[in-house]
Write a protein that holds these residues in place. Structure first.
Motif, PDB file in Angstrom:
ATOM      1  N   LYS A 257      15.348  -2.680  23.971  1.00 26.73           N
ATOM      2  CA  LYS A 257      14.350  -3.717  23.736  1.00 26.73           C
ATOM      3  C   LYS A 257      15.130  -5.015  23.664  1.00 26.73           C
ATOM      4  O   LYS A 257      16.024  -5.144  22.829  1.00 26.73           O
ATOM      5  N   TYR A 313      11.058  -4.073  27.516  1.00 25.45           N
ATOM      6  CA  TYR A 313      11.532  -2.723  27.203  1.00 25.45           C
ATOM      7  C   TYR A 313      12.033  -2.089  28.488  1.00 25.45           C
ATOM      8  O   TYR A 313      11.434  -2.252  29.544  1.00 25.45           O
ATOM      9  N   GLU A 331       6.720   5.320  21.267  1.00 27.72           N
ATOM     10  CA  GLU A 331       7.277   4.493  20.206  1.00 27.72           C
ATOM     11  C   GLU A 331       7.083   3.008  20.518  1.00 27.72           C
ATOM     12  O   GLU A 331       6.510   2.271  19.728  1.00 27.72           O
ATOM     13  N   PHE A 332       7.520   2.581  21.708  1.00 30.44           N
ATOM     14  CA  PHE A 332       7.417   1.126  21.949  1.00 30.44           C
ATOM     15  C   PHE A 332       5.997   0.704  22.301  1.00 30.44           C
ATOM     16  O   PHE A 332       5.655  -0.464  22.145  1.00 30.44           O
ATOM     17  N   LYS A 334       3.390   1.534  20.622  1.00 31.00           N
ATOM     18  CA  LYS A 334       2.828   1.121  19.327  1.00 31.00           C
ATOM     19  C   LYS A 334       3.304  -0.266  18.955  1.00 31.00           C
ATOM     20  O   LYS A 334       2.550  -1.082  18.416  1.00 31.00           O
ATOM     21  N   GLU A 335       4.594  -0.529  19.202  1.00 28.74           N
ATOM     22  CA  GLU A 335       5.139  -1.862  18.909  1.00 28.74           C
ATOM     23  C   GLU A 335       4.442  -2.934  19.725  1.00 28.74           C
ATOM     24  O   GLU A 335       4.100  -4.003  19.209  1.00 28.74           O
ATOM     25  N   ALA A 338       1.097  -3.512  18.272  1.00 24.52           N
ATOM     26  CA  ALA A 338       1.183  -4.232  16.992  1.00 24.52           C
ATOM     27  C   ALA A 338       1.560  -5.699  17.214  1.00 24.52           C
ATOM     28  O   ALA A 338       1.138  -6.578  16.455  1.00 24.52           O
ATOM     29  N   ASP A 339       2.327  -5.959  18.258  1.00 23.27           N
ATOM     30  CA  ASP A 339       2.742  -7.339  18.553  1.00 23.27           C
ATOM     31  C   ASP A 339       1.659  -8.126  19.295  1.00 23.27           C
ATOM     32  O   ASP A 339       1.896  -9.267  19.690  1.00 23.27           O
TER      33      ASP A 339
END
Lengths: 349, 77
Positions: A257, A313, A331-332, A334-335, A338-339
């Motif tokens: 990332k 990413y 995993e990313f 979700k990030e 959220a971002d």
């Protein structure tokens, strides 16, 4: 009957022509046994001859599929083979795609049996397992002997018109076909046996595996692009120069990332590719060719998009396990959500 | 990766060269690219032309993201 005439298909790598820098190699034919052909020939123990080997670069095939197929068919036809063998391709995605395409075409156009071999996660396996017998191989060429040991007997059965056994017995990837047979025990007994095993926590085997359709429905479109935050994701291995997190060139075990907020443009000084599955020259000279930061930055300035997300990413999609790629993106993903990222452009090589 | 991103609720467009692989993987919005080692570029072009080409593909990707789809869709020129 004389010996079985076999035409064998290889990519540039297994033919010994070269690696990714030679992946644009155009179809050629050699009246010889080449590379893995040696093991295949030996496996036939004098019953078959490899009369010709057709070779094509994986990128050439992937980028010019229809032309490549037509050229390859012409090359194969001339030798009037009784049998066609492609690969095995193990976990090489483009090679698997090529082996599947060519084997499928040969069966249909020349009306002869064709087989190939692949690792179960090779995208070519999913694409062609229904139409072509694909021997299930290990994920690397270390499994050559094992693969050939299964390919030859199956090929002989196909040639001789013998009955083909179950996928487990013959070693090919399940084709999604059902076949009736007489079992020793009746269905009710088998079902009870199965449920008892299940209750005991023992291993049991279903007689009717459900097809795994893992499809995700598309999300609604972006209504107002000029306010949307767009993130870039790639499987093309673009990383900051020096590959600070040491993402592996194949079978990647991680993703990166990286902050691009300071960049209007990726260059050979700032970034490079870590990918070992394609010729890196073009991406290293100008990484925007894989991760188009320059254009998105322009579009951001012009107000065509709201914003280019601060982070991109990246991983290397080269023999990387599907399970790993899935875990990375879970995993990313979700990030990103959220971002407040509204949409993603994912580029692949 | 495409599917997992879609699964969290973010629309995603897959820009890739070998479209059948993308179809198999399960991408819903697909934009064909130029070539495997340079999906969004063409070293044969001069830098300005090349950037225009890249811009065209990115615009196509944005168009894909702005288009409602129900099934897997390839956005060609």
């Amino acid at each position: 009957m004389g010996n079985i005439r076999v035409v064998h298909y290889l990519n540039q790598f297994f033919a010994g022509i070269g690696g990714e820098e030679k992946a644009d190699h155009r179809p050629e034919v050699r009246e010889a046994v080449v590379g893995p052909g040696m093991a295949i020939k030996a496996g036939f123990k004098g019953q078959a001859d490899i009369v010709a080997t057709v070779i094509c670069g994986d990128s050439y095939f992937g980028e010019n599929t229809e032309e490549a197929k037509a050229e390859i068919l012409e090359l194969i036809k001339k030798y009037e083979p009784d049998l066609f063998i492609a690969g095995p391709a193990f976990n090489a995605g483009r090679y698997g795609f090529a082996c599947g395409e060519v084997a499928d075409m040969v069966q249909k156009e020349l009306n002869i049996p064709a087989i190939t071999g692949m690792y179960i996660e090779n995208p070519g396996a999913e694409m062609f397992k229904k139409s072509v017998y694909i021997i299930s191989t290990k994920n690397s060429a270390a499994g050559m002997r094992d693969a050939v040991g299964k390919m030859v007997p199956l090929a002989l059965k196909l040639i001789n018109g013998e009955e083909i056994g179950s996928p487990e017995k013959e070693g090919y990837i399940e084709r999604g076909l059902r076949k009736n047979y007489f079992a020793d025990k009746r269905g009710s007994e088998r079902a009870v046996d199965m449920i008892i095993k299940k209750l005991k926590g023992e291993e049991y085997k279903t007689e009717y595996p459900m097809p795994a359709f893992d499809r995700v429905p598309p999300n609604p479109a972006i209504k107002n692009m000029s306010e949307a935050t767009i993130a870039l994701v790639t499987s093309g291995g673009i990383v900051p120069k020096g590959n600070p997190d040491h993402i592996e060139s194949s079978s990647a075990s991680k993703y990166g990332k990286y902050d691009i907020s300071e960049f209007d443009n990726l260059t050979d000084i700032t970034h490079e590719t870590a990918h070992g599955g394609y010729d890196p020259v073009y991406a290293n000279l100008d990484p925007d060719r894989v991760l188009p930061v320059d254009v998105l930055r322009d579009l951001e300035k012009e107000g065509k998009i709201g914003k280019l997300h601060r982070y991109f990413y990246t991983t290397v999609g080269n023999g990387t396990a599907v399970a790993s790629a899935k875990a990375f993106a879970e995993e990313f993903g979700k990030e990103l959500k959220a971002d407040g990222v509204d949409a993603v452009i994912l580029t692949s090589t | 990766m495409v599917k997992e991103i879609e699964r969290v609720g973010i629309p995603v467009v897959h820009v890739c060269t070998v479209v059948p692989i993308s179809m198999t993987v399960g991408a819903n919005r697909i934009v064909p690219a130029i070539a495997i080692p340079h999906p969004l570029g063409d070293p044969k072009l001069d830098p300005n032309e090349e950037k225009n080409l890249r811009r065209k593909i990115v615009n196509k990707a944005l168009e894909a993201l702005s288009t409602e789809v129900e099934l897997q869709t390839v956005f060609e020129d």
